[in-house]
Design a protein around this motif. Sequence first.
Motif, PDB file in Angstrom:
ATOM      1  N   ASP A 101       0.830  -1.202   0.000  1.00 24.22           N
ATOM      2  CA  ASP A 101       0.000   0.000   0.000  1.00 24.22           C
ATOM      3  C   ASP A 101       0.867   1.256   0.000  1.00 24.22           C
ATOM      4  O   ASP A 101       0.544   2.253  -0.656  1.00 24.22           O
ATOM      5  N   VAL A 102       1.955   1.220   0.752  1.00 29.37           N
ATOM      6  CA  VAL A 102       2.868   2.364   0.802  1.00 29.37           C
ATOM      7  C   VAL A 102       3.493   2.597  -0.571  1.00 29.37           C
ATOM      8  O   VAL A 102       3.588   3.735  -1.054  1.00 29.37           O
ATOM      9  N   ILE A 103       3.914   1.510  -1.219  1.00 23.15           N
ATOM     10  CA  ILE A 103       4.505   1.624  -2.562  1.00 23.15           C
ATOM     11  C   ILE A 103       3.522   2.282  -3.524  1.00 23.15           C
ATOM     12  O   ILE A 103       3.875   3.195  -4.285  1.00 23.15           O
ATOM     13  N   LYS A 104       2.283   1.824  -3.509  1.00 25.12           N
ATOM     14  CA  LYS A 104       1.268   2.373  -4.417  1.00 25.12           C
ATOM     15  C   LYS A 104       1.039   3.854  -4.169  1.00 25.12           C
ATOM     16  O   LYS A 104       0.920   4.645  -5.113  1.00 25.12           O
ATOM     17  N   GLN A 105       0.983   4.262  -2.888  1.00 26.04           N
ATOM     18  CA  GLN A 105       0.747   5.671  -2.588  1.00 26.04           C
ATOM     19  C   GLN A 105       1.929   6.535  -2.984  1.00 26.04           C
ATOM     20  O   GLN A 105       1.757   7.627  -3.535  1.00 26.04           O
ATOM     21  N   ILE A 106       3.141   6.046  -2.714  1.00 21.69           N
ATOM     22  CA  ILE A 106       4.337   6.797  -3.098  1.00 21.69           C
ATOM     23  C   ILE A 106       4.375   7.002  -4.608  1.00 21.69           C
ATOM     24  O   ILE A 106       4.664   8.101  -5.106  1.00 21.69           O
ATOM     25  N   LYS A 107       4.061   5.971  -5.379  1.00 17.22           N
ATOM     26  CA  LYS A 107       4.103   6.087  -6.833  1.00 17.22           C
ATOM     27  C   LYS A 107       3.004   7.014  -7.356  1.00 17.22           C
ATOM     28  O   LYS A 107       3.185   7.672  -8.382  1.00 17.22           O
ATOM     29  N   ARG A 108       1.867   7.052  -6.673  1.00 16.89           N
ATOM     30  CA  ARG A 108       0.806   7.985  -7.072  1.00 16.89           C
ATOM     31  C   ARG A 108       1.250   9.429  -6.856  1.00 16.89           C
ATOM     32  O   ARG A 108       1.037  10.294  -7.707  1.00 16.89           O
ATOM     33  N   GLU A 109       1.860   9.693  -5.700  1.00 24.32           N
ATOM     34  CA  GLU A 109       2.243  11.061  -5.363  1.00 24.32           C
ATOM     35  C   GLU A 109       3.582  11.471  -5.968  1.00 24.32           C
ATOM     36  O   GLU A 109       3.771  12.633  -6.337  1.00 24.32           O
ATOM     37  N   PHE A 110       4.491  10.503  -6.047  1.00 24.60           N
ATOM     38  CA  PHE A 110       5.846  10.814  -6.504  1.00 24.60           C
ATOM     39  C   PHE A 110       6.308   9.775  -7.522  1.00 24.60           C
ATOM     40  O   PHE A 110       7.150   8.921  -7.220  1.00 24.60           O
ATOM     41  N   PRO A 111       5.773   9.828  -8.736  1.00 20.76           N
ATOM     42  CA  PRO A 111       6.106   8.797  -9.732  1.00 20.76           C
ATOM     43  C   PRO A 111       7.580   8.759 -10.105  1.00 20.76           C
ATOM     44  O   PRO A 111       8.060   7.759 -10.650  1.00 20.76           O
TER      45      PRO A 111
END
Length: 215
Positions: A69-79
């Motif tokens: 979940d953390v990975i997905k959120q990081i990639k959404r905010e900071f691709p």
Amino acid sequence: MTENARIKLLIVDPHSVVRAGIRYFIRDNEDIAIVGEVVNGQDAIRLARQIDVTIMLIEIALNDRNGMDVIKQIKREFPYIGIIVFSSHREDQYAIRALKAGASGFLNKHCSATELLLAIQQVSSGLKFISPELAQEMANNLNNEHANEPHKLLSDREYQTMMMIASGKSVSDIAKELSLSVKTISEYRSRILIKMRLRHNAELTHYAIKNELVE
């Protein structure tokens, strides 16, 4: 380390010994600077919003949130942040899920310092990093991805729930740990049993042990 280092590394791992080991491995590499160390997913997201990060090295087994979940959120905010999973979990069970979630690489903690440095350098250049063993497994499974492994049909949250059930945790325990309702976890459990064509928790646990998903 230098202030002018090209690679700004954020370490996300709950274990101080692991963080110390990473610092030791890259201490003489002037191309990499550790800009932060945190022990959980929420702090990783907070720090990524505050400082310049180019590479995040993250353990998926975190105390507060599921690493996927953390990975997905990081990639959404900071691709633009390259994410490398550095985990004690088995590569053949988690690497493909991590890559699908947005990670650019996966390393088992049994890897060598050379492999760790290579992964950081490679991902910082915009490339993916996987081991030769994983590459071979992915090639072998191209035309038969789910035929004999029904657990690969599960979503990340379902897979996480399955692993926790197989480890002996109750639905209420899982709900509390994941900050979800008992009803939600019960629904996950029902979907897991249907997708895997199992009847109850005992069969699920037997499946996980048989397939070496849990010890």
